[in-house]
Design a protein around this motif. Sequence first.
Motif, short mmCIF file in Angstrom:
data_model
loop_
_atom_site.label_atom_id
_atom_site.label_comp_id
_atom_site.label_asym_id
_atom_site.label_seq_id
_atom_site.Cartn_x
_atom_site.Cartn_y
_atom_site.Cartn_z
N VAL A 508 -11.98 12.30 19.34
CA VAL A 508 -13.09 12.51 20.64
C VAL A 508 -13.06 11.29 21.00
CG1 VAL A 508 -15.40 13.21 21.51
CG2 VAL A 508 -13.73 14.81 19.69
N LEU A 509 -13.47 10.39 20.77
CA LEU A 509 -13.51 8.86 21.48
C LEU A 509 -12.27 8.29 21.62
CD1 LEU A 509 -16.00 6.92 21.68
CD2 LEU A 509 -15.52 6.33 19.48
N LEU A 510 -11.02 8.79 21.04
CA LEU A 510 -10.14 8.20 22.00
C LEU A 510 -9.45 8.58 22.87
CD1 LEU A 510 -7.89 6.48 21.14
CD2 LEU A 510 -6.22 7.96 20.13
N SER A 511 -9.85 9.78 23.06
CA SER A 511 -9.92 11.03 23.82
C SER A 511 -10.50 10.33 25.35
CB SER A 511 -9.44 12.37 24.06
OG SER A 511 -8.96 12.92 22.89
N ASN A 512 -11.75 9.84 25.05
CA ASN A 512 -12.82 9.13 26.32
C ASN A 512 -12.29 8.30 26.45
OD1 ASN A 512 -14.59 11.59 26.72
ND2 ASN A 512 -16.04 10.68 24.86
N ILE A 513 -11.83 7.36 25.99
CA ILE A 513 -10.86 6.17 26.25
C ILE A 513 -10.08 6.44 27.33
CG2 ILE A 513 -10.37 4.33 25.56
CD1 ILE A 513 -12.00 4.20 22.84
N TYR A 514 -9.28 7.05 26.36
CA TYR A 514 -8.11 7.40 27.44
C TYR A 514 -7.86 7.98 28.86
CZ TYR A 514 -4.67 6.76 23.48
OH TYR A 514 -3.79 5.95 22.98
N ALA A 515 -9.04 9.01 29.39
CA ALA A 515 -9.42 9.48 30.29
C ALA A 515 -10.28 8.91 30.78
CB ALA A 515 -10.33 10.86 29.76
N GLU A 516 -10.89 7.72 30.44
CA GLU A 516 -12.07 6.69 31.60
C GLU A 516 -10.60 6.56 32.56
OE1 GLU A 516 -15.19 5.47 29.12
OE2 GLU A 516 -16.21 7.53 29.55
N ALA A 517 -9.79 5.65 31.50
CA ALA A 517 -8.55 5.23 31.51
C ALA A 517 -7.14 5.65 32.65
CB ALA A 517 -7.64 4.28 30.74
N GLY A 518 -7.90 6.77 32.84
CA GLY A 518 -6.99 8.23 34.20
C GLY A 518 -5.40 7.86 33.13
N MET A 519 -5.76 7.39 31.86
CA MET A 519 -4.29 8.27 30.75
C MET A 519 -4.13 9.21 30.69
SD MET A 519 -4.97 4.41 28.95
CE MET A 519 -2.78 4.35 27.91
N TRP A 520 -4.29 10.34 31.25
CA TRP A 520 -4.08 12.21 30.98
C TRP A 520 -2.88 12.60 30.14
CZ3 TRP A 520 -8.20 14.54 31.82
CH2 TRP A 520 -9.67 12.97 32.61
N LYS A 521 -1.92 12.14 30.33
CA LYS A 521 -0.55 12.24 29.47
C LYS A 521 -0.95 12.08 27.93
CE LYS A 521 3.46 11.66 32.16
NZ LYS A 521 3.99 10.79 33.00
N ASP A 522 -1.84 10.56 27.78
CA ASP A 522 -2.64 10.59 26.25
C ASP A 522 -3.97 11.51 25.79
OD1 ASP A 522 -0.13 7.81 25.07
OD2 ASP A 522 -1.37 7.35 27.77
N VAL A 523 -4.13 11.45 26.95
CA VAL A 523 -5.42 12.50 26.94
C VAL A 523 -4.67 14.20 26.19
CG1 VAL A 523 -6.84 14.21 27.72
CG2 VAL A 523 -6.98 11.75 28.30
N GLU A 524 -3.76 14.16 26.76
CA GLU A 524 -2.40 15.50 26.79
C GLU A 524 -2.61 15.43 25.27
OE1 GLU A 524 -1.69 19.23 26.57
OE2 GLU A 524 -3.32 18.51 27.96
N THR A 586 -17.18 12.29 35.69
CA THR A 586 -16.02 13.14 35.67
C THR A 586 -15.29 12.50 34.32
OG1 THR A 586 -14.80 12.49 37.59
CG2 THR A 586 -16.26 14.89 37.47
N GLY A 587 -15.09 11.35 34.08
CA GLY A 587 -13.98 11.09 33.59
C GLY A 587 -14.38 10.61 32.49
N SER A 588 -15.37 11.36 31.94
CA SER A 588 -15.88 11.36 30.21
C SER A 588 -15.63 13.16 30.01
CB SER A 588 -17.41 11.88 29.57
OG SER A 588 -18.51 12.40 30.69
N VAL A 589 -14.76 14.19 31.11
CA VAL A 589 -14.58 15.00 30.16
C VAL A 589 -13.46 15.04 30.52
CG1 VAL A 589 -13.86 17.27 31.86
CG2 VAL A 589 -15.91 15.84 32.67
N LEU A 590 -13.01 16.05 28.74
CA LEU A 590 -11.78 15.49 28.65
C LEU A 590 -10.32 15.91 29.11
CD1 LEU A 590 -12.89 15.57 25.10
CD2 LEU A 590 -13.08 13.44 26.75
N HIS A 591 -10.27 17.01 29.73
CA HIS A 591 -9.47 18.18 30.58
C HIS A 591 -9.26 17.54 31.93
CE1 HIS A 591 -10.47 20.92 27.11
NE2 HIS A 591 -12.16 20.67 27.81
#
Length: 673
Positions: A508-524, A586-591
């Motif tokens: 979850v925390l790594l996904s948050n970091i990716y999401a806040e950086a706009g790295m949506w492929k990494d979130v996925e 909204t950057g904290s939303v993981l989707h």
Amino acid sequence: MAGASVMTSLPNPLPTPPAHPAPAFNPQRQREHSVPSPTTTASSLRALFLRAVDPSRPASWSAAVADLLSSGDAVAALATFAAAVRANPAALRPALPPALRAAAAARSLAAGRQLHLLALRSGLFPSDPYSASALLHMYHHCSRPMDARRAFDEIPDPNPVIVTAMASGYVRNNLVYHSLELFRAMIASDSASVVDEAAALVAFSASARVPDRGVTASLHALIAKIGFERNAGVVNTMLDSYAKGGSRDLEVARKVFDTMERDVVSWNSMIALYAQNGMSAEAIGLYSKMLNVGGGIKCNAVALSAVLLACAHAGAIQTGKRIHNQVVRMGLEENVYVGTSVVDMYSKCGRVEMASRAFRKIKEKNILSWSAMITGYGMHGRGQEALEIFTEMKRSGLRPNYITFISVLAACSHAGLLDEGRYCYNAMKQEFGIEAGVEHYGCMVDLLGRAGCLDEAYSLIKEMKVKPDAAIWGALLSACRIHKNVELAEMSVKRLFELDASNSGYYVLLSNIYAEAGMWKDVERIRLLVKTRRIEKPPGYSSVELKGKTYLFYVGDKSHPQHIEIYSYLEKLLERMQEAGYVPNTGSVLHDLDEEEKESALRIHSEKLAVAFALMNSVPRSVIHIIKNLRVCSDCHTAMKFITKITEREIIIRDLQRFHHFKDGLCSCRDYW
């Protein structure tokens, strides 16, 4: 040496007869650790002889050795024994067992070995069971279990008392499997009837420390067969053993508790077991039941400490206040154990000022009391006050220990006191000789990370003398989120996955970091990793206590009878917040949703629902206390600051990481958590 001084204060001993000469017992060799001063010891012996020890009576010497030992003066007991064997050889047999126990109490292996030799020369070992049992006791208390085993193996037919002494010593030295093996051998060599209460207590103490929970169940079946199932002492120890197995075995423990003849120890044990396993509601409920059971069962300091722990875990401030009132009525505010529990309860319920007042009531504070108050201030971000308590503790004459420095460094970390934290960390080793453990390193990594010194934090981890654990890498990962260091975050997560790949929080925390950086492929990619590894995230919830009752809210929860009113109130509150400048994070939303969907997802987080409910139903201007089982998200953290400013209410949230005091649009964590 004290022993030499002691000898000069004794009456002139009679000469040792030639028959069966015993080796000279030298009190000067009896110590390897600190003992009372010569003046104190000599004074004790003079007082003893003023009570007219009869040198001609062996029992008189034996009683003198035992009395001195029971009074806590092991050195004087050993010196008296030395005089006894010179004055009257017949005193050797009755006085040797208490002398061996005195050597054990003094942790003096040198004295114990002399006594062992004396027992061999005189023939009392291995023939005399009392001396044999005391000899095993001595070796075990001097941390020499293998020496005890060699002595045990020289005993031709050890009776159950001796076997139990050997098994108990193994438990003391954490050789629990050896202890259980002895217990099994004792049963196999004879019959179950040889097992007495003492043996059963030792066996359950050993089973509590092994991961195989079937051992406790087997022992339970045995004591039921023997007829000990109604023995309160045995069953109380069995309850503790079951409790070590977690919630499943706690259910068995409760069934045993419900069917046994309960005494006050049984009630205290069961309440404590619930509290220690985080089952606060059960602990508090059982405490209430105990108060009404009658039959001479009364609340005492042990029960109060246990139920206060339950209140602390649950954040149940109203219940905690009622328990505190009971403490006051019983005159236990000055009691160091109960008082420390009160301090801990108020601190963890967000009432640090009340914790401070309770702390000042404790008459004779110990190291745990001071550490609890330091922790109390620290967890609320009041690091300077924590350091003032630390200074006051040192001035009182108490020397800080390993645990104290954990509290101090954590206080510096929560308050962002970088210079002070560095000073205390260095002083711990240089001034007090305490080597840093993983807890101290974790505090320093968190402190350095808060200050943005990520490279220094990472260097500290690489220089650690102990293996870094998940808490340390997790602290670095949290710092990477705050300071948006993706590269170091990925490195930290790699280490965390090596330690515990099933912990959903890391993903979850790594996904948050990716999401806040706009790295949506990494979130996925992380989402797919969670799915393929079948990682289960514990459901997030928030609890709030009102009028002594605790209410639980989950994300999107509509189970509460007032859910329609809660959602309506929250919508209006969000409108006022947006007018004041609140913008959903909204950057904290993981989707990878559109903005409108992200905002909708944020509105129904459990902490927002809990706060809305509390605002609707609490007294105006009262402080709202929320407990969150997970880390509070960035958006909810921002939202709380706006809510306190709009409503002029103070909100305290205790999440998985720390306390957040929201007041007048600010948070005590200074946006670092």
